[in-house]
Design a protein around this motif. Structure first.
Motif, PDB file in Angstrom:
ATOM      1  N   VAL A   1       0.845  -1.201   0.000  1.00 52.40           N
ATOM      2  CA  VAL A   1       0.000   0.000   0.000  1.00 52.40           C
ATOM      3  C   VAL A   1       0.878   1.248   0.000  1.00 52.40           C
ATOM      4  O   VAL A   1       0.637   2.203  -0.757  1.00 52.40           O
ATOM      5  N   ARG A   2       1.926   1.268   0.827  1.00 55.07           N
ATOM      6  CA  ARG A   2       2.822   2.433   0.872  1.00 55.07           C
ATOM      7  C   ARG A   2       3.505   2.642  -0.477  1.00 55.07           C
ATOM      8  O   ARG A   2       3.643   3.777  -0.958  1.00 55.07           O
TER       9      ARG A   2
ATOM     10  N   GLN B   1       2.421   1.649  -3.476  1.00 56.06           N
ATOM     11  CA  GLN B   1       1.450   2.110  -4.471  1.00 56.06           C
ATOM     12  C   GLN B   1       1.096   3.583  -4.265  1.00 56.06           C
ATOM     13  O   GLN B   1       0.881   4.319  -5.231  1.00 56.06           O
ATOM     14  N   LYS B   2       1.062   4.024  -3.003  1.00 57.96           N
ATOM     15  CA  LYS B   2       0.812   5.451  -2.735  1.00 57.96           C
ATOM     16  C   LYS B   2       1.944   6.311  -3.291  1.00 57.96           C
ATOM     17  O   LYS B   2       1.714   7.356  -3.908  1.00 57.96           O
ATOM     18  N   ARG B   3       3.202   5.851  -3.054  1.00 58.68           N
ATOM     19  CA  ARG B   3       4.349   6.599  -3.560  1.00 58.68           C
ATOM     20  C   ARG B   3       4.325   6.668  -5.080  1.00 58.68           C
ATOM     21  O   ARG B   3       4.570   7.728  -5.683  1.00 58.68           O
TER      22      ARG B   3
ATOM     23  N   ILE C   1       1.730   9.098  -6.273  1.00 58.63           N
ATOM     24  CA  ILE C   1       2.188  10.477  -6.083  1.00 58.63           C
ATOM     25  C   ILE C   1       3.239  10.835  -7.131  1.00 58.63           C
ATOM     26  O   ILE C   1       3.203  11.923  -7.737  1.00 58.63           O
TER      27      ILE C   1
ATOM     28  N   HIS D   1      -2.834   3.583 -11.650  1.00 54.62           N
ATOM     29  CA  HIS D   1      -2.214   3.650 -10.319  1.00 54.62           C
ATOM     30  C   HIS D   1      -3.257   3.630  -9.209  1.00 54.62           C
ATOM     31  O   HIS D   1      -3.042   3.022  -8.149  1.00 54.62           O
TER      32      HIS D   1
ATOM     33  N   LEU E   1      -3.542   0.883  -6.265  1.00 53.44           N
ATOM     34  CA  LEU E   1      -3.627   1.243  -4.847  1.00 53.44           C
ATOM     35  C   LEU E   1      -4.864   0.599  -4.215  1.00 53.44           C
ATOM     36  O   LEU E   1      -4.794   0.072  -3.088  1.00 53.44           O
TER      37      LEU E   1
ATOM     38  N   ARG F   1      -4.932  -2.066  -1.131  1.00 54.64           N
ATOM     39  CA  ARG F   1      -5.733  -1.879   0.088  1.00 54.64           C
ATOM     40  C   ARG F   1      -6.671  -3.069   0.315  1.00 54.64           C
ATOM     41  O   ARG F   1      -6.892  -3.478   1.456  1.00 54.64           O
TER      42      ARG F   1
END
Length: 551
Positions: free
Chosen positions: A250-251, A253-255, A258, A303, A307, A311
């Motif tokens: 999850v971290r 995919q968030k990066r 962004i 993306h 994400l 999750r």
């Protein structure tokens, strides 16, 4: 799915209570040969399932199938005190006919009643002997035997009947060590199909497989309870590892989302600048802008989808981790220093006959197990120490603050919330302090405001324990009467964790040896006419006898 080796099954079973509360919906079960231990949280439906399997309850839909006859030993056994032992065993008719024939009455009805049961009395006495009931005559009434002996008599009746499938619901509840040993032997010797609902660890060590009932489904584990614990520990380790992997995904995919958004924003700024500076024709710029927007939209969607998938995988991983939180508390004000006298008994004679001859005292933070046969007077002794009953003679003097938790858990007001119940016994504590301390007992936020009357059995026990341990003044002598009766295994672990933080003296009346050992018992006392120190090995074996006086 049933197979040729299935002896007991449920297919698409649905059942709800009259108020509409669902218990099972689309439930599936297939039980094969051997001894199965059925475990689960309080309120998960274990006893209800046994009643459905035995036909005592009727499902709203679905089917129950059994190969052969079913016998069930209920959890709350009620027997007519006027019944004779032979009537409970189900042999009264053939036995009476046999006696009539032996006295010379050759009426054909007597022979029909006997059938092939010419050895019915011998088999009955053998079954009674096997369960340690050989001294009980077949003509005695139920009113003349103890509650534990009544349970064993009902089990003897089932063994005589010889059902193909035997269902036992919490069979060791309220049984003393002697009776438990006899029941363990009967379970170990059973060669048919057995399903036993129990929180008794010693009994669960005798089963061939564990069925764990959670959220309306059964998970199967081969082997006894120790093997089950090892398998669950491995499962939880793997589940927690998957959570860590899913959290990292999850971290990541968030990066990446962004980073992708930053790159797209940079491209938009560059395209806009090029259009403003007229480095490309307007028609070409608009075409490039439209293509870029379309590409950006697809990029963001890819993306965002990744994400969302990460999750979702995290949610699935979290679901696999069991939410069996443990109680973590500190109770410094319960401390009793070594050598301090806590309790003094002097020439004490209790109601119903038990005695404590001479003087008997407890000093320091001793942890005492009070054991003995059913009816020996353990509860009477605890109630006398607590001041609820007056002794016939002598005195029981407590020298520190004391709290008593009876089997009935009737220390709480059902109409009040958990917070309000604790406030009654801790009047100087602020509501915020009570809430903070109740959170350590796993009553967090709004859960602490629940009326006690709405709590499950395990929750009620935890609330009662909290009200005792958080009371003012803090108890330095705690009396517990059969605390693990009717508690599921998770609740027993929570009780053990709570008692680890308790630093005072402790007296626990009970027959659950694994639990008693887990809380660090330092002294074992047998109540059998008098009060005697005994070896824990004798407690485990169930061969408890008062020492013989020296000649």
């Amino acid at each position: 799915m049933t197979t040729a080796s299935t002896h007991l099954s449920c297919t698409d079973l649905a059942f709800s209570w009259p108020d509409g509360t669902p218990v099972f919906d689309g439930f599936q079960l297939a039980v094969g040969p051997g001894r199965t231990g059925l475990i689960g949280l309080n309120g998960s439906g274990k006893s209800t399932l046994l009643k459905l399997l035995s036909g005592e309850l009727t499902p709203a839909s679905g089917t129950v199938r059994a190969v052969g006859e079913i016998g069930r030993l209920p959890q709350n056994l009620t027997l007519d005190t006027g019944l004779r032992v032979d009537e409970v065993l189900g042999i009264a008719a053939p036995r009476a006919a046999l006696h009539a024939i032996e006295s010379g009455d050759t009426d054909e009805r007597h022979f029909a009643a006997v059938g092939d049961d010419w050895d019915v009395e011998e088999r009955a006495r053998a079954a009674l002997d096997r369960l340690g009931l050989g001294r009980i005559g077949l003509d005695r009434t139920i009113g003349e035997v103890s509650g534990g002996e009544g349970v064993l008599l009902k089990l003897a009746a089932l063994l005589l009947a010889g059902p193909d499938v035997l269902l036992l619901d919490e069979p060791t509840n309220n049984l003393d060590r002697y009776a438990r040993r006899r029941l363990y032997d009967a379970v170990a010797g059973w060669s048919g199909v057995m399903v036993v609902v129990s929180h008794d660890r010693e009994l669960l060590e005798l089963v061939d497989q564990i069925a764990d009932l959670r959220d309306g489904e059964v998970a199967w584990y081969g082997g006894n309870y120790t093997a089950y614990e090892e398998a669950v520990a491995a499962e939880q380790e793997a589940a927690e590892r998957m959570v860590r992997v899913a959290e990292a995904d999850v971290r990541r995919q968030k990066r990446e989302l962004i980073d992708a958004q930053s790159k797209l924003a940079k491209r938009r700024r560059y395209a806009h600048k090029a259009q403003v500076e007229k480095r490309v024709p307007k028609v070409v710029a608009n075409t490039l802008k439209g293509a870029a927007q379309q590409s950006a939209g697809k990029h963001r969607a890819v993306h965002a989808e990744r994400l969302a998938g990460a999750r979702e995988r995290l949610d699935e991983a979290l679901e696999a981790v069991r939410d069996d939180d443990e109680i973590r508390i500190e109770l410094p004000y319960t401390t009793v220093h070594p050598g301090r006298e806590v309790l003094r008994l002097k020439e004490l004679r209790l109601r119903y006959g038990a005695e404590v001859r001479g003087e008997f005292d407890i000093r320091g933070p001793e942890r005492i197990a009070l054991v003995g046969r059913n009816g020996a007077g353990k509860t009477t002794l605890l109630r006398t120490i607590a001041g609820e009953l007056a002794p016939v003679e002598g005195e029981a003097e407590t020298l520190v603050p004391l709290r008593f938790l009876p089997q009935t858990l009737d220390v709480l007001d059902d109409g009040l919330s958990i917070v309000e119940n604790v406030a009654r016994v801790a009047p100087s504590a602020t509501v915020n302090r009570i809430r903070a301390r109740l959170a350590r007992f796993l009553f967090k936020g709004a859960r602490a405001d629940q009326p006690v009357g709405t709590l499950s059995g395990g929750e009620r026990f935890r609330a009662a324990l909290a009200s005792l341990l958080l009371a003012e003044p803090a108890p330095q002598l705690l009396l517990l009467d059969e605390p693990t009766n009717n508690l599921d295994m998770v609740s027993v672990r929570k009780l053990t964790a709570a008692l680890e933080a308790y630093e005072g003296a402790l007296i626990v009346a009970g027959h659950d040896v694994p639990f008693l050992e887990s809380i660090g018992i330092t002294r074992w006392l047998l109540l059998d006419g008098g009060l005697y120190d005994v070896d824990p090995e004798d407690v485990r074996s169930g061969e408890l006898r008062a020492p013989q006086p020296r000649e």
